[in-house]
Design an enzyme around this catalytic site. Structure first.
Site, short mmCIF file in Angstrom:
data_model
loop_
_atom_site.label_atom_id
_atom_site.label_comp_id
_atom_site.label_asym_id
_atom_site.label_seq_id
_atom_site.Cartn_x
_atom_site.Cartn_y
_atom_site.Cartn_z
CG ASP A 250 44.65 41.99 36.05
OD1 ASP A 250 45.88 42.13 36.90
OD2 ASP A 250 44.37 42.77 35.32
CG HIS A 251 47.88 39.82 34.50
ND1 HIS A 251 48.06 39.76 33.12
CD2 HIS A 251 47.42 40.85 34.44
CE1 HIS A 251 48.02 41.00 32.38
NE2 HIS A 251 47.26 42.12 33.58
#
EC number: 3.1.26.11
Length: 291
Positions: free
Chosen positions: A65-66
């Protein structure tokens, strides 16, 4: 002046209200992207934030997600015929992740990519600090350099309006003016540089507190509202983030990395502000300006 654009303030997977983590920091033409969740290139382009104007990208850790949006951002830069060097900071595995992906997708960037541990120019520094997550992770501290300014109010009171005198004082020179010697230390003031810190994912820990002391803005993991088990998953809840802000004496706290389970975040702000009154919870595409 520093502007911070909250491109994505969610966590894990995107929701209707919150995209995945990405933050654009701007200072006088320098554009820094912190984390790059899936869909970041679309957000940048759709809001005319200048994807090719980004000079530096900092990734906090290798969870998807990063970082899953990074390949798309770099590919779009290439399609837009970027020539300038792109500087990237991140965990040790980031370089292999990128170049392996380039190899398998048959992508050859049209510009130089340079991996760096920190960044320094005449106006700003970017340093990393240790955070406490379930994998190797690091936060980012962006600091303006202190600047020397003329005390214009004092000069006006003494009716000194000669720009040549002002220039020499700023250069640190003693100036003779109307029979009086003006010493630079009497007419110069130091303007403290602004500081912005971003933790990425972390539990509350001493290395973070020490690294973010006194910053003007702390962007801190606040994945959960009040779950005591947040630390088990390498995250903070809202109260954790507020306590870090309080102990570190920061000026402003921005709660981020909000779990998609929460549609209404009214209670998040109430909890945070009971502990640290100067707390905000930005929506996607909001921004703040620090002066």
């Amino acid at each position: 002046m520093i502007q911070i654009f909250f491109l994505g303030t969610g966590a894990g997977s995107p929701s209707k209200k919150r995209k995945l983590p990405a933050f654009l920091v701007r200072r006088e033409g320098l554009n820094i992207l912190l984390d790059c969740g899936e869909g970041t290139q679309y957000t940048l382009m759709n809001n005319k934030l200048g994807i090719n104007s980004i000079k530096i990208i900092g990734i906090t850790h290798m969870h998807g997600d990063h970082v899953f949006g990074l390949l798309g951002v770099i590919a779009s830069m290439g399609l837009l015929d970027r020539k300038e060097t792109l500087y990237i900071l991140g965990p040790r595995d980031l370089k292999d992740f990128l170049y392996t992906s380039f190899e398998y997708s048959k992508f050859n960037p049209s510009f130089k990519i340079e991996f760096i541990d920190n960044y320094n120019d005449q106006n700003i520094t970017i340093a990393t600090f240790k955070t406490c997550h379930t994998v190797e992770s690091q936060g980012y501290l962006i600091s303006e350099r202190d600047r020397v300014k003329i005390d214009e109010e004092k000069l006006e009171k003494e009716k000194i309006k000669d720009w040549r005198v002002m220039r020499k004082l700023k250069e640190g020179k003693t100036v003779e003016y109307n029979g009086k010697f003006l010493k630079p230390e009497d007419y110069l003031v130091i303007k403290r540089g602004l500081k912005v810190a971003y933790t990425g994912d972390t539990i509350p820990c001493q290395s973070v507190i020490e690294s973010v002391k006194g910053v003007d803005l702390l962007i801190h993991d606040s994945t959960f509202l009040n779950e005591p088990s947040a630390c088990t998953y390498g995250h903070s809840n809202v109260a954790d983030a507020a306590k870090v802000a309080l102990e570190a004496s920061v000026k402003l706290l921005a709660l981020t990395h909000i779990s998609p389970r929460y549609e209404d975040v009214t209670e998040h702000l109430k909890v945070a502000r009971r502990i640290f009154p100067k707390s905000i919870l930005p929506d996607d595409l909001s921004y703040i300006t620090l002066k």
